[in-house]
Design a protein around this motif. Structure first.
Motif, PDB file in Angstrom:
ATOM      1  N   LEU A 403       0.952  -1.152  -0.229  1.00 34.21           N
ATOM      2  CA  LEU A 403       0.021  -0.020   0.170  1.00 34.21           C
ATOM      3  C   LEU A 403       0.873   1.174  -0.090  1.00 34.21           C
ATOM      4  CD1 LEU A 403      -2.848  -1.185   2.694  1.00 34.21           C
ATOM      5  CD2 LEU A 403      -2.672  -1.500   0.322  1.00 34.21           C
ATOM      6  N   THR A 405       1.555   5.624  -1.723  1.00 36.89           N
ATOM      7  CA  THR A 405       1.247   6.883  -2.277  1.00 36.89           C
ATOM      8  C   THR A 405       2.294   7.461  -3.147  1.00 36.89           C
ATOM      9  OG1 THR A 405       1.507   8.138  -0.347  1.00 36.89           O
ATOM     10  CG2 THR A 405      -0.678   7.113  -0.646  1.00 36.89           C
ATOM     11  N   PRO A 431      -4.326   3.790  -2.489  1.00 37.03           N
ATOM     12  CA  PRO A 431      -5.517   4.093  -2.025  1.00 37.03           C
ATOM     13  C   PRO A 431      -6.205   5.157  -2.908  1.00 37.03           C
ATOM     14  CG  PRO A 431      -4.134   3.741  -0.283  1.00 37.03           C
ATOM     15  CD  PRO A 431      -3.309   3.977  -1.361  1.00 37.03           C
ATOM     16  N   TRP A 432      -5.497   6.124  -3.284  1.00 41.75           N
ATOM     17  CA  TRP A 432      -6.349   7.393  -3.731  1.00 41.75           C
ATOM     18  C   TRP A 432      -6.563   7.047  -5.412  1.00 41.75           C
ATOM     19  CZ3 TRP A 432      -7.475   8.756   0.348  1.00 41.75           C
ATOM     20  CH2 TRP A 432      -6.096   8.810   1.404  1.00 41.75           C
ATOM     21  N   ILE A 451     -12.466  -4.911  -1.944  1.00 42.44           N
ATOM     22  CA  ILE A 451     -12.055  -3.589  -1.401  1.00 42.44           C
ATOM     23  C   ILE A 451     -13.284  -2.611  -1.578  1.00 42.44           C
ATOM     24  CG2 ILE A 451     -10.436  -1.865  -1.906  1.00 42.44           C
ATOM     25  CD1 ILE A 451      -8.662  -3.645  -3.419  1.00 42.44           C
ATOM     26  N   VAL A 459     -11.926   7.583   0.696  1.00 41.31           N
ATOM     27  CA  VAL A 459     -11.267   6.311   0.799  1.00 41.31           C
ATOM     28  C   VAL A 459     -11.004   5.763   2.422  1.00 41.31           C
ATOM     29  CG1 VAL A 459      -9.007   4.783   0.035  1.00 41.31           C
ATOM     30  CG2 VAL A 459     -10.020   6.613  -1.330  1.00 41.31           C
ATOM     31  N   THR A 461      -9.279   3.825   4.456  1.00 42.38           N
ATOM     32  CA  THR A 461      -7.894   3.192   4.449  1.00 42.38           C
ATOM     33  C   THR A 461      -7.773   2.084   5.297  1.00 42.38           C
ATOM     34  OG1 THR A 461      -6.695   4.749   5.992  1.00 42.38           O
ATOM     35  CG2 THR A 461      -6.506   5.254   3.726  1.00 42.38           C
ATOM     36  N   LEU A 464      -9.390  -0.930   3.567  1.00 40.18           N
ATOM     37  CA  LEU A 464      -8.506  -1.465   2.665  1.00 40.18           C
ATOM     38  C   LEU A 464      -7.409  -2.364   3.321  1.00 40.18           C
ATOM     39  CD1 LEU A 464      -7.272  -1.393  -0.308  1.00 40.18           C
ATOM     40  CD2 LEU A 464      -6.040   0.732   0.313  1.00 40.18           C
ATOM     41  N   SER A 482      -1.311   6.691   6.208  1.00 42.40           N
ATOM     42  CA  SER A 482      -2.475   6.605   6.986  1.00 42.40           C
ATOM     43  C   SER A 482      -2.073   6.318   8.462  1.00 42.40           C
ATOM     44  CB  SER A 482      -3.495   5.469   6.409  1.00 42.40           C
ATOM     45  OG  SER A 482      -4.679   5.231   7.182  1.00 42.40           O
TER      46      SER A 482
END
Length: 580
Positions: A403, A405, A431-432, A451, A459, A461, A464, A482
């Motif tokens: 996971l 970003t 996630p985005w 998901i 979202v 998180t 997820l 997160s």
């Protein structure tokens, strides 16, 4: 200067720029969108909005270009576009009234500046954008060879191609519309000229339909979203997930003052102030002579593509934000070329030197600018981003879920997996990207668990992470994006990432974690920091510190100064600028 001699000089100058760009093409990905386009050089797919079909098509057509890596092959294709861009802007300056020598010199000063050089030596759409803009400005020139209907047709065709590459070319509207009105006056049948322009734009715009083809049956290919219908295609092309005129979907408010300050610094640095002075002189010379209207339109285009446009940006120009925003400075920098050429004409008229001496002085100025720009180019070509991605990807457990970003990770990991065939068993989820239509369903199928779809663009998180852990696969956070996840699930550093554990699972003892981490870092590709670093390279070194920082804090909490000292020593090697 005779026409034959002018053609020879143009050819020599273009080949020199091509040799410079190809010889310094980056063999590794450099952050931002570069990983995505290097992947699209190796396989077909759909790029992030607006899709950039023309550049993607060129990468695929020239995917046979050799390179030590797919990233270098794609960079060499872009280097060719960069050399052609310099040629286009020399012709643009010529069609706006400058002499052959001044036009070549102005284009050379542009091509050897840091920003055009950097963008032309790795896969990015902005170099092609500058090439098409140069061609359009050349066709718009008062001295352009094509008049009337032929000028209108060329304007339309170039506008269609430019829009198929990057939507920011719409900022050329002032000069394009002024030239189209001139074409209407030049043609014996005015309505024909006005009708030809939109008709000739259609072939270029039609390349967007390729996205419908590339989005079908994506399998493991790089496909952003699901633009498989005309409605979805329009959403993709118009950047519905971001906002058409926004750089990011974040809620950060634009800071016009900061953007203008960064633009001013960028233009001053890339022209070494000499170019700006020449451009100002050229503007004064152009506006004091007829015809003024085309130059007023060109000045309006420069102001629109520069100060007016960049004040809309909602990415703060600090750190990697500077690198993200600076790419949009290329178009206003290129638009200075006709003004610089006219300024050189004014200076040349007042210098009683032979043409050979003027040419020698111009070549020397270009060489000085290239020498000044080279450290910046070399720093931006550092391998740190790809090394970090490779170290974290290869260090993940089998069938792991990462996971993460950040463009460098979201678009960089697929490059290693798809273009280089590395660790295809690992599933990478940003996630985005779940906000992009079709993405939750596609990733759920690959994960083997549902998901949760975003609710009102929010979202979850934690949900997820829970879905990923429920499959029994190892789950990692490549960056601590997160705090909700870290507060919910036990975790511990593993390599340069954070490994999540199911609720109720105890992490390994601190001493064991420190020993394992230091052993892994000793095998990582990151070397002691030395010399200047580009923004993405510096950011990648900071990314390496995730585990070291977490473990150092844990060691201090347990009063283990020995462990903290060992971790800090390793961190100083990676990022000596940090206060430890």
């Amino acid at each position: 200067m005779t026409p034959q001699r002018a053609r020879i000089l143009r050819a020599v100058g273009t080949l020199a720029i091509l040799a410079l760009y190809v010889g310094t093409a980056s063999p590794s990905i450099l952050g931002g969108d570069n990983g995505e386009f290097a992947t699209l050089f190796a396989e077909s797919g759909v790029a992030h909005p607006s899709g950039y079909p023309l550049y993607t098509l060129i990468l695929r057509v020239f995917s046979w270009v050799p390179g030590s890596t797919p990233a270098e092959g794609a960079a060499r294709v872009t280097a060719l576009l960069g050399a052609l861009s310099a040629l286009a802007w020399s012709r643009a300056a010529r069609r706006w009234g400058a002499g052959e020598g001044a036009s070549l010199a102005a284009a050379g000063l542009y091509a050897t500046a840091s920003l055009p050089w950097r963008l032309a030596t790795h896969a990015e759409v902005f170099t092609l954008n500058a090439l098409l803009a140069g061609a359009l400005v050349a066709v718009s020139g008062p001295d352009a060879r094509w008049k009337g209907a032929r000028r209108a047709a060329a304007l339309g065709a170039l506008a269609g191609l430019a829009l198929a590459n990057h939507l920011s070319c719409v900022l050329l509207a002032p000069i394009g519309l002024e030239a189209l009105l001139r074409a209407r006056r030049e043609d014996g049948r005015p309505l024909r000229a006005l009708a030809l322009a939109p008709l000739c734009a259609l072939p270029g715009l039609a390349t967007y339909l390729l996205l419908l083809v590339w989005a079908r049956d994506p399998g493991e290919r790089l496909v952003w979203g699901a633009p498989t219908t005309l409605r979805a295609l329009a959403h993709h092309v118009l950047r519905g997930d971001y906002g058409t005129t926004r750089l990011s979907s974040s809620r950060v408010v634009a800071d016009p003052a900061a953007q203008l300050a960064w633009l001013a610094r960028s233009l001053a640095d890339n022209t070494a102030l000499v170019g700006l002075a020449l451009a100002a002189l050229g503007l004064w010379a152009a506006l004091t002579r007829a015809p003024r209207r085309p130059w007023i339109a060109l000045t309006a285009t420069l102001l629109l593509a520069g100060p007016a446009f960049i004040t809309r940006f909602n990415i703060t120009p600090t750190g990697v934000g500077e690198a993200v925003v600076e790419r949009f400075h290329l178009l206003p920098l290129a638009l200075l070329v006709p003004f610089v050429a006219r300024g050189l004409e004014v200076v040349a008229a007042r210098v009683s030197a032979r043409p050979a001496l003027r040419a020698f002085a111009a070549a020397g100025l270009c060489l000085a600018l290239a020498t000044r720009a080279w450290p910046s180019v070399r720093a931006a070509h550092g391998p740190e981003v790809e090394d970090y991605l490779r170290d974290t990807l290869t260090g993940a457990a089998p069938r792991a879920v990462i996971l993460c970003t950040g463009d460098q990770r979201t678009l960089g990991y697929p490059y290693l997996q798809r273009a280089q065939g590395l660790r295809r068993d690992v599933l990478v989820i940003d996630p985005w990207t779940l906000l992009v239509p079709g993405t939750p369903e596609r990733l759920s199928a690959r994960l083997g668990a549902t998901i949760p779809a975003p609710v009102e663009r929010h979202v979850n998180t934690r949900a997820l992470a829970a879905a990923a852990l429920s499959t029994g696969r190892p789950v990692y956070l490549a960056d601590p994006f997160s705090q909700a996840i870290l507060r919910t699930f036990p975790s511990h550093p593993e390599g340069a990432m954070i490994r999540l554990l199911p609720v109720g699972t105890a992490p390994p003892p601190l001493a064991a974690l420190v020993a394992e981490t230091l052993a892994r870092y000793a095998a990582f590709r990151v070397t002691p920091a030395g010399g200047p670093l580009g923004a993405w390279q510096r950011n990648a070194r900071e990314d390496y510190l995730t585990s070291l920082t977490a473990l150092t804090h844990a060691a201090l909490r347990e009063s283990r100064a020995d462990l903290a000292a060992a971790l800090t020593a390793r961190a100083r090697v990676i990022a000596p600028w940090r206060a430890w």
